[in-house]
Structure formats: structure tokens, C-alpha cells
Design a protein around this motif. Sequence first.
Motif, mmCIF file in Angstrom:
data_model
loop_
_atom_site.group_PDB
_atom_site.id
_atom_site.type_symbol
_atom_site.label_atom_id
_atom_site.label_comp_id
_atom_site.label_asym_id
_atom_site.label_seq_id
_atom_site.Cartn_x
_atom_site.Cartn_y
_atom_site.Cartn_z
ATOM 1 N N PHE A 76 22.830 50.223 10.123
ATOM 2 C CA PHE A 76 22.892 48.814 10.503
ATOM 3 C C PHE A 76 21.654 48.075 10.009
ATOM 4 O O PHE A 76 21.742 47.014 9.397
ATOM 5 N N LEU A 77 20.467 48.652 10.231
ATOM 6 C CA LEU A 77 19.216 48.012 9.804
ATOM 7 C C LEU A 77 19.143 47.903 8.287
ATOM 8 O O LEU A 77 18.667 46.894 7.749
ATOM 9 N N GLN A 78 19.614 48.920 7.577
ATOM 10 C CA GLN A 78 19.605 48.874 6.116
ATOM 11 C C GLN A 78 20.567 47.815 5.594
ATOM 12 O O GLN A 78 20.234 47.064 4.685
ATOM 13 N N THR A 79 21.761 47.746 6.174
ATOM 14 C CA THR A 79 22.768 46.792 5.723
ATOM 15 C C THR A 79 22.381 45.355 6.045
ATOM 16 O O THR A 79 22.489 44.466 5.207
ATOM 17 N N VAL A 80 21.925 45.135 7.265
ATOM 18 C CA VAL A 80 21.673 43.765 7.725
ATOM 19 C C VAL A 80 20.313 43.247 7.270
ATOM 20 O O VAL A 80 20.196 42.125 6.785
ATOM 21 N N PRO A 98 21.549 57.141 16.274
ATOM 22 C CA PRO A 98 20.463 56.766 15.364
ATOM 23 C C PRO A 98 20.938 56.551 13.931
ATOM 24 O O PRO A 98 20.425 55.661 13.242
ATOM 25 N N GLU A 99 21.918 57.319 13.474
ATOM 26 C CA GLU A 99 22.423 57.145 12.101
ATOM 27 C C GLU A 99 23.061 55.760 11.954
ATOM 28 O O GLU A 99 22.840 55.070 10.958
ATOM 29 N N GLY A 100 23.845 55.362 12.957
ATOM 30 C CA GLY A 100 24.458 54.039 12.933
ATOM 31 C C GLY A 100 23.420 52.936 12.982
ATOM 32 O O GLY A 100 23.550 51.913 12.319
ATOM 33 N N HIS A 147 14.026 49.713 4.676
ATOM 34 C CA HIS A 147 13.728 50.828 3.781
ATOM 35 C C HIS A 147 13.281 52.016 4.627
ATOM 36 O O HIS A 147 12.336 51.887 5.415
ATOM 37 N N LEU A 148 13.975 53.143 4.490
ATOM 38 C CA LEU A 148 13.619 54.344 5.231
ATOM 39 C C LEU A 148 12.311 54.904 4.682
ATOM 40 O O LEU A 148 12.213 55.223 3.499
ATOM 41 N N LEU A 149 11.298 55.005 5.541
ATOM 42 C CA LEU A 149 9.994 55.505 5.129
ATOM 43 C C LEU A 149 9.840 56.989 5.402
ATOM 44 O O LEU A 149 9.341 57.737 4.568
ATOM 45 N N ALA A 197 12.705 58.755 12.962
ATOM 46 C CA ALA A 197 12.712 58.058 11.668
ATOM 47 C C ALA A 197 11.877 56.798 11.787
ATOM 48 O O ALA A 197 11.658 56.279 12.893
ATOM 49 N N GLU A 198 11.419 56.321 10.640
ATOM 50 C CA GLU A 198 10.664 55.072 10.566
ATOM 51 C C GLU A 198 11.217 54.254 9.410
ATOM 52 O O GLU A 198 11.403 54.777 8.305
ATOM 53 N N VAL A 199 11.521 52.994 9.688
ATOM 54 C CA VAL A 199 12.008 52.083 8.657
ATOM 55 C C VAL A 199 11.094 50.869 8.584
ATOM 56 O O VAL A 199 10.473 50.490 9.575
ATOM 57 N N ARG A 200 11.019 50.290 7.384
ATOM 58 C CA ARG A 200 10.232 49.066 7.176
ATOM 59 C C ARG A 200 11.196 47.908 6.962
ATOM 60 O O ARG A 200 12.123 48.000 6.164
ATOM 61 N N ILE A 201 10.951 46.832 7.684
ATOM 62 C CA ILE A 201 11.624 45.560 7.474
ATOM 63 C C ILE A 201 10.512 44.554 7.209
ATOM 64 O O ILE A 201 9.702 44.273 8.102
ATOM 65 N N ASP A 202 10.443 44.062 5.982
ATOM 66 C CA ASP A 202 9.402 43.125 5.567
ATOM 67 C C ASP A 202 8.036 43.732 5.866
ATOM 68 O O ASP A 202 7.687 44.754 5.296
#
Length: 129
Positions: free
Chosen positions: A28-32, A22-24, A36-38, A51-56
Amino acid sequence: MSESWKPTDYPSLSPYLVCHDPEGTISFLQTVFHAHLLRRYDHQDGSLMHAEVRIDDSIIMIGGLPDADDNDAHVHLYVPDVQATFDRAVAAGGEVIQEPLRKRGSDDIRGGIKGPSGTTWWLATQTPL
């Protein structure tokens, strides 16, 4: 309009990726995708539980499960510049599944990258003929 049954600005449906790394995957999602980690919830040992991340305008939920096999989930994501995003994904260690190309009759240029936990990310930019 605020809905009391879900977090504000969350869609009703979100992909949930169960990952052995999950860390990778988050990195990856943050770099590419400039994710944003919510939210993040860890186990007592400090390893990621959820974890939950926002992409657009989208939310991706990620669960950590060290014994999980690579999954064969596929996620389609429209991005402003498919080639630039694809190049960032390759630089971040993504495995090339398909170079960006336009298939006959399609308005999309689309390429595929496999991330650290086996998710294939289909990246596309719509560019009408």
C-alpha cells in the motif's frame, strides 16, 4: 553531519506500525506514496519481522505481528498533490475516511484514508488561500 548513534539520513523519530498484514501495508505504501523499501528482516519462516520504508524525507518502521488487531494509529503526511495521492490510495484498496477538502480557515486541503492494517493516513497539500 553524520551521527554515529543513528543511521545516516534517518530522522530521530519515526512512526512504528505493528501490523497484522505487513506485506499489504508495505505494498500500500509503495503504491500510494512511492515508498522505497530500505531494510527488511524476516523470521525463519519467511514472514516479516521488521521493515523500514522511506517516503520523501521520512522513515516508517513496520513490524509484522499476525495476531495484531487493527490499530487506530493516525499518520499525517504532506504530499505534492493530495487528490492524486488520495485517488491512488482508493485504487489500492484504502477505505475512505474523508474526501479531500479545505476546512474553513485552513491553508491545507486534507483527506483521510484507512490502510490495510487499520492505520489512518491523513493526506494534505498546503495551498494558501
